[in-house]
Scaffold this active site. Structure first.
Site, PDB file in Angstrom:
ATOM      1  N   HIS A   9       0.831  -1.210   0.000  1.00 39.12           N
ATOM      2  CA  HIS A   9       0.000   0.000   0.000  1.00 39.12           C
ATOM      3  C   HIS A   9       0.867   1.262   0.000  1.00 39.12           C
ATOM      4  O   HIS A   9       2.012   1.273   0.468  1.00 39.12           O
ATOM      5  CB  HIS A   9      -0.926   0.020   1.213  1.00 39.12           C
ATOM      6  N   ARG A  60      -6.058   1.231   4.151  1.00 39.96           N
ATOM      7  CA  ARG A  60      -4.917   1.670   3.339  1.00 39.96           C
ATOM      8  C   ARG A  60      -4.613   0.692   2.218  1.00 39.96           C
ATOM      9  O   ARG A  60      -4.173   1.093   1.139  1.00 39.96           O
ATOM     10  CB  ARG A  60      -3.685   1.891   4.224  1.00 39.96           C
ATOM     11  N   GLU A 116      -1.836  -6.586   7.828  1.00 42.07           N
ATOM     12  CA  GLU A 116      -0.493  -6.361   8.357  1.00 42.07           C
ATOM     13  C   GLU A 116      -0.302  -7.185   9.630  1.00 42.07           C
ATOM     14  O   GLU A 116      -1.281  -7.592  10.272  1.00 42.07           O
ATOM     15  CB  GLU A 116      -0.321  -4.862   8.654  1.00 42.07           C
ATOM     16  N   HIS A 186       0.343  -5.416   2.672  1.00 41.39           N
ATOM     17  CA  HIS A 186       1.190  -4.691   3.616  1.00 41.39           C
ATOM     18  C   HIS A 186       2.614  -5.221   3.598  1.00 41.39           C
ATOM     19  O   HIS A 186       2.886  -6.311   3.089  1.00 41.39           O
ATOM     20  CB  HIS A 186       0.590  -4.821   5.015  1.00 41.39           C
TER      21      HIS A 186
END
Length: 233
Positions: A9, A60, A116, A186
């Site tokens: 991202h 994100r 993440e 991520h």
């Protein structure tokens, strides 16, 4: 050849503030949205088209995927990106009853398996201040080692143990059917995936750095075997 495109991202607002983010759901910064736009343009200029997309549940990652897929119309080959919510989720008002149209739409699947790594007690803390408190060597170990967990959080090994099975079951399937796949996720969930793809050992992990918004492309043959890797710097 089918393509697997991995995309970390773009910069988030907490990346910009140098904070540990983990599972805190922080959106992209202005620079992050620009990075996703640049990634879209790079893929378009190289002639890449996407058939299916996977992201984490965090905004994100989803923002990056949406910008990448919509900034340049050619990326989707005329299809409209549509998020396919989990049919087991009762909160989507029957959305799962819509099967979608493969010829008109590009499905985006979201999964917690791609989130993440969970940074536990470090989430929300400034990285530089945390290094001063606990020592740079200890914080580097928490961030980059394979099996060391930060206080109350996950190790990269933990992240790999939830992410790689999803990759092998959900993401590899369309690749084996000849489709081009975008995974917007991520730094650590992608590092875990790259460990599997590149056959990296745990002691090679500390040197594996992924820049935000830079597409990494893996080429697969019609048997689903990995044959090449390209980074669109």
């Amino acid at each position: 050849m089918a393509k697997l495109i991995l995309l970390r991202h773009g910069q988030s607002l907490w990346n910009a503030a140098n904070k540990f983010t983990g599972w805190v759901d922080v959106p992209l910064s202005e620079r992050g949205r620009a990075e996703a736009t640049v990634a879209s343009c790079k893929l378009r200029d190289q002639g890449y088209k996407i058939d299916v997309c996977f992201t984490s549940l965090l905004i994100r990652s989803i923002e990056t995927a949406i910008v990448c897929l919509t900034e340049c119309d050619e990326i989707c080959g005329g299809k409209i990106p549509v998020i396919q919510h989990d049919s087991d989720d009762p909160d989507w008002h029957g959305w799962d009853k819509y099967a979608g149209n493969f010829y008109q739409e590009l499905p985006i699947f979201t999964s917690q398996a791609l989130d993440e790594r969970y940074y536990g007690d470090l989430q929300g803390l400034n990285k530089a201040e945390t290094a001063k408190k606990f020592g740079e060597e200890k914080v580097h170990e928490w961030r980059r080692s394979y099996s060391c967990r930060p206080p109350g959080g996950e190790s990269l090994e933990d992240t790999k143990n939830r992410g790689v099975p999803y990759f092998q079951t959900a993401i590899l399937d369309p690749i084996k059917r000849g489709r081009n796949v975008l995974v917007a996720a991520h730094g650590n969930s992608l590092r875990a995936m790259i460990m599997e793809l590149d056959n990296l050992k745990p002691d090679e992990v500390p040197g594996l750095e992924l820049a935000t918004g830079v597409p990494i492309i893996y080429d697969f043959d019609d048997q689903g075997n990995l044959i090449d890797k390209t980074i669109l710097t």
